[in-house]
Design a protein around this motif. Structure first.
Motif: not given
Length: 937
Positions: A479-482, A486-488, A510-523
């Motif tokens: 989920a942290r992938s650029m 893949v992240a989707e 596993a850090g999934g919460v932060k990864a998911l929130v970051d996805l919203i800001f990333k895209w």
């Protein structure tokens, strides 16, 4: 989750470290926070650096090459640029030109879409041997022709599996003229491949060994018989074939070894003629050919010395016959061949082709979701796909993983997964195989493997297996992938896994919460799929109290409000609203409810979403406003944002909507209908705020909210009964609203709820609403005139009062056993009262929280001349003070402040009071003593 490098040294600069960590192969399953950066990167051996570079996608490889002079030289090594996969990122003319200096030795290229197809001409890769593209619907004859002209050394061209609807025979002729070394041509969905095009291939491409014209409208079967060099032909899914002509001409092809006619209307006679007449043909694949299957009548069908691959045959057993000796299980035939030391080039060519056409056909069959294939998928199909996932061909692996993701889903609209198919994959070791692919450094494999894991995880048993195999850590890292794709897919996997309560904590760890929130800001835009999945996963996680706090800490409130405000995609809006609703649902245990309300634009966005054309969006937005309305400050802001009008309009329009929408619309009005009765004084509140709160219930009545709530009270769903009755109960506290309810025909609706609802809670609140309406306060308003301006509705208050009191009495009596009450009246023993209290207890009523004004109203009702209202008031106070109730201590404190003890004792001792009122009053007194003793400890 990348391999840990143990050598010590200076840390890599942050930018370089981020690039490298985003693309290195996932290794031991540890989270990214555990990675050690104790590496002197400049001192690594050249071959190690090259190996690391080989694990990166082209963009990161190019970025890292700019780090220093040494890495620039190593990053330009030709061995790193003989294969280029452009599918992960947008590749336009500028990007292609910037890569051109590195691509002089490029041999193999994969791309996606028409824009990239046009741009790759700028790579200046004159020695390109293989080209493979997907999403090819917009690729034109001109693009393909120029592509062929610029790359004359091409040996393999593959476009699909998407249909190439804008490519015609003209482009195929251009390919034949420009690429004389062509050995493989695979095109999907071309409308027509005429004889001129095929004859041009036969004339100019003398080394052409494989032709694939899949899912075409028309293919000149006669001309195919002229391509003497061809060894493998696939016309799978192609329509309008003249099989009689084909069988007469193709059996003369001197080198034809493999023929794929899957998903066509070929019949048994043609199959028999091809197998018996062709001297060279060894394998004929005819998967999912309805005419053939009907004619053979589901019995095994073989021709001596030739292999027919069909749904009614054992495919593994058939493939095993290609080998001289079968020493191991036939189900392992593909893996045994891959591990074999005896190299037979002809057999290798057949097996490589078989892997490709099987992966293609199985995916197409899975996509069609045809009926009657359950037995095939369970006995052969799942195992075949798993076998193909171990292929050395990357595109075969990808299609096999996509096939697994597809064949388990039997209903796309409702995301229904077939339990038997999902568990068959799990039992055959498929979870470990998929996770291994997901750990690959190839982003295409990561994406498709994550998609399969996501779909399979809809099944609870599979989800458990994924978690046990370390899949949560792998998906969190992906989920942290650029790479957005893949992240989707990784976010989709976390979304499905987060449905299980047992997995929520593991995802957070596993850090999934932060990864998911970051996805919203990333895209934040242009990535509807990734945003919907990320918001959906966060919505599930927010339902857990502990995880909801992590979502807030990670910036989830701001991210979700941003989506609710700015995203136009309805799926994203629905999941964002659901996530905000779940975050706001923990008002008693954390501050997220307040945090959501304070976030700029949150309440305005949710109010606006209640006007959406999509029912799911309206439902979740109303649910969020319902939860948020439990905070007094939020109620003021919701009303100021037009929430009263919007929710009344929603309630008016949802009489024929789903139960969920009806429940939430009524629930939101219930929350906003808090009147002076439900105020809880807190420090910092101003009189202006209290005035707003007081006016909410009046505003709902004036805006026309009474009639739709009455309509919802007539719903068949018990959950809707509760929310509608709760809202009407709150509204009825105001005498003007009480009169409106009578005028709008609310008494019969409440009477029906009170007497007939399957929900005790709905019956209880309906009884309380009726008690408010007829305890005497409404009479003064009724004398002034009707409540509706400009209207005059004739109502029979006396008749309505009699009906209401009769049903209130009947409701209270349902909790009254004469024998138990007589025993309690004759004895002061606590056990007798406890028995009555337990029989009268409504569990859900303990969740209600009343204010001092409302408790005071019930105390006053104990003095009412009506014996029925006395009994109802005592019964209500019993519910609110039963030990163990969520707000029982609060209610006991309010009763003590109101001096209710004297009134309760009087009611318990009154000679003319009904026995129910006496006993219930005694129980309330006992409850107050219990809470007083508990508070003094």
């Amino acid at each position: 989750m990348s391999r840990r490098v143990r050598r010590k040294g200076p840390q890599l600069r942050d930018k370089e470290k981020a690039i490298l960590q985003s693309c290195l192969e996932i290794g031991d399953g540890s989270s990214s926070s555990e990675r050690k950066d104790e590496v002197n990167w400049a001192s690594l051996p050249d071959d190690t650096v090259v190996q690391l570079f080989s694990c990166l996608n082209y963009r990161d490889r190019a970025s890292l090459s700019s780090t220093c002079r040494t890495w620039r030289g190593l990053g330009s090594s030709s061995c790193l640029w003989n294969y280029l996969d452009l599918r992960a990122h947008k590749c336009d003319v500028v990007t292609a030109a910037s890569l051109a200096s590195r691509c002089s030795k490029l041999q193999k290229l994969r791309f996606r879409g028409a824009e990239c197809a046009s741009a790759i001409m700028n790579l200046q890769a004159r020695g390109l041997l293989e080209i493979s593209g997907d999403l090819c619907r917009e690729i034109t004859d001109a693009t393909l022709s120029v592509m062929a002209a610029r790359h004359e050394a091409l040996e393999s061209i593959q476009l699909g599996p998407d249909f190439c609807v804008r490519i015609s025979s003209d482009a195929i002729k251009a390919v034949a003229l420009c690429c004389p070394k062509l050995k493989r041509l695979r095109l999907s969905g071309v409308r027509e491949v005429n004889g001129d095009a095929i004859n041009a291939l036969a004339m100019h491409c003398r080394q052409l060994a494989e032709i694939g014209f899949m899912d075409c409208e028309n293919v000149d079967e006669g001309a195919l018989g002229n391509v003497a060099s061809v060894r493998f032909v696939s016309v799978a899914g192609t329509r309008n074939m003249k099989w009689s002509s084909a069988s007469q001409l193709w059996n003369k092809l001197p080198n034809l070894v493999g023929l794929d006619v899957s998903r066509t209307d070929i019949g048994q006679s043609t199959v028999s003629r091809l197998l018996s007449s062709s001297q060279s043909l060894k394998v004929l694949c005819a998967l999912n050919c309805p005419v053939l299957e009907e004619e053979v009548n589901n019995t095994a069908y073989n021709h001596k010395g030739k292999l027919l691959i069909a749904l009614f045959n054992d495919i593994f057993k058939g493939v095993a016959t290609l080998f001289a000796e079968i020493k191991k299980k036939e189900r392992n035939v593909f893996s045994n061949w891959r591990n074999s030391k005896n190299v037979d080039k002809n057999l290798n060519d057949i097996m490589i082709w078989l892997e490709w056409i099987l992966s293609h056909s199985l995916l197409r069959i899975a996509e069609s979701n045809s009926q009657g294939l359950d037995n095939f998928w369970l006995t052969q199909g799942a195992t075949l796909l798993l076998s193909l996932m171990e292929s050395s061909q990357e595109d075969v692996q990808e299609r096999a993983a996509t096939g697994l993701a597809t064949f388990v889903v039997i209903d796309d609209d409702n995301a229904t997964v077939d339990r038997g198919r999902a568990e068959a994959v799990m039992q055959d070791g498929g979870i470990r195989l998929l996770l291994d692919l997901a750990r690959s450094c190839r982003e295409g494999l990561q994406s498709e493997a994550a998609k399969a894991i996501a779909n399979l995880s809809v099944n609870g048993k599979v989800a458990k297996a994924v978690a046990e195999e370390g899949g949560i850590h792998i998906l969190a890292d992906l989920a942290r992938s650029m790479n957005r794709l893949v992240a989707e897919e990784a976010a989709g996997g976390l979304w499905n896994l987060s449905v299980g309560e047992e997995h929520k904590g593991a995802i957070a760890e596993a850090g999934g919460v932060k990864a998911l929130v970051d996805l919203i800001f990333k895209w934040p835009s242009g990535g509807d799929g990734v945003l919907e999945r990320a918001a959906g996963a966060l919505a599930n996680l927010a339902a857990d109290d502990k995880c909801s706090m992590e979502v807030a800490v990670a910036g989830g409130v701001h991210a979700l409000v941003m989506l609710a405000r700015s995203c136009k995609f309805e799926g994203v809006q629905e999941q964002a609203a659901r996530a905000l609703a779940n975050l706001a649902a923990h008002g008693d245990s954390n501050s997220n409810n307040t945090a959501v309300g304070k976030e700029a634009g949150s309440l305005e966005a949710l109010v606006q979403l209640t006007c959406s054309h999509n029912e799911g969006v309206r439902q979740e937005a109303a649910g969020a406003l319902w939860n948020l309305s439990f905070d007094d400050r939020n109620r003021e802001a919701i009303a100021a944002a037009g929430g009263v009008e919007a929710l009344v309009a929603l309630a008016q329009s949802c009489s024929n909507a789903s139960q969920g929408l009806q429940e939430r619309a009524a629930g939101a009005l219930w929350g906003l209908s808090v009147s002076e009765a439900n105020r809880i004084i807190e420090p910092g509140f101003t009189n202006a705020i209290y005035l707003c709160i007081y006016l909410f219930s009046i505003a709902i009545g004036r805006e026309g909210g009474v009639a739709p709530l009455i309509a919802l009270a007539r719903s068949d769903a018990e959950d809707v009964h509760e929310t509608a009755a709760g809202a009407l109960w709150n509204l009825a506290f105001n005498p003007g609203n009480a009169l409106r309810i009578v005028e709008e025909g609310g008494v019969p609706a409440l009477v029906h709820l009170c007497s007939s609802s399957g929900s005790k809670m709905a019956r209880f609140m309906a009884a309380l609403a009726l008690a408010y309406m007829f305890d005497g306060r409404m009479d003064e308003v009724a004398l002034i005139g009707p409540s509706s301006e400009g209207t005059s509705k004739s109502v029979n208050l006396d008749g309505a009062r009699r009906m209401a009191l009769k049903n209130i009495e009947a409701f209270v009596l349902t909790f009254s056993d004469p024998q138990t009450f007589s025993a309690a009246a004759a004895s002061s023993a606590p056990a007798a009262l406890a028995q009555v209290a337990e029989a009268a207890r409504i569990l859900e009523a303990g969740q209600l929280r009343c204010s001092g004004a409302e408790i005071g109203r019930f105390v006053v009702m104990l003095r009412n001349p009506s014996s029925i209202l006395k009994a109802c008031a005592a019964f209500a106070l019993l519910q609110f003070t039963i030990p163990g109730g969520r707000h029982a201590m609060h209610h006991a404190s309010l009763l003590q402040k109101a001096g209710a003890g004297r009134v309760l004792r009087a009611a318990a001792a009154a000679a003319t009071a009904p026995i129910e009122a006496k006993i219930f009053a005694r129980i309330v007194l006992r409850n107050l003593e219990h809470h007083h003793a508990e508070a003094s400890i």
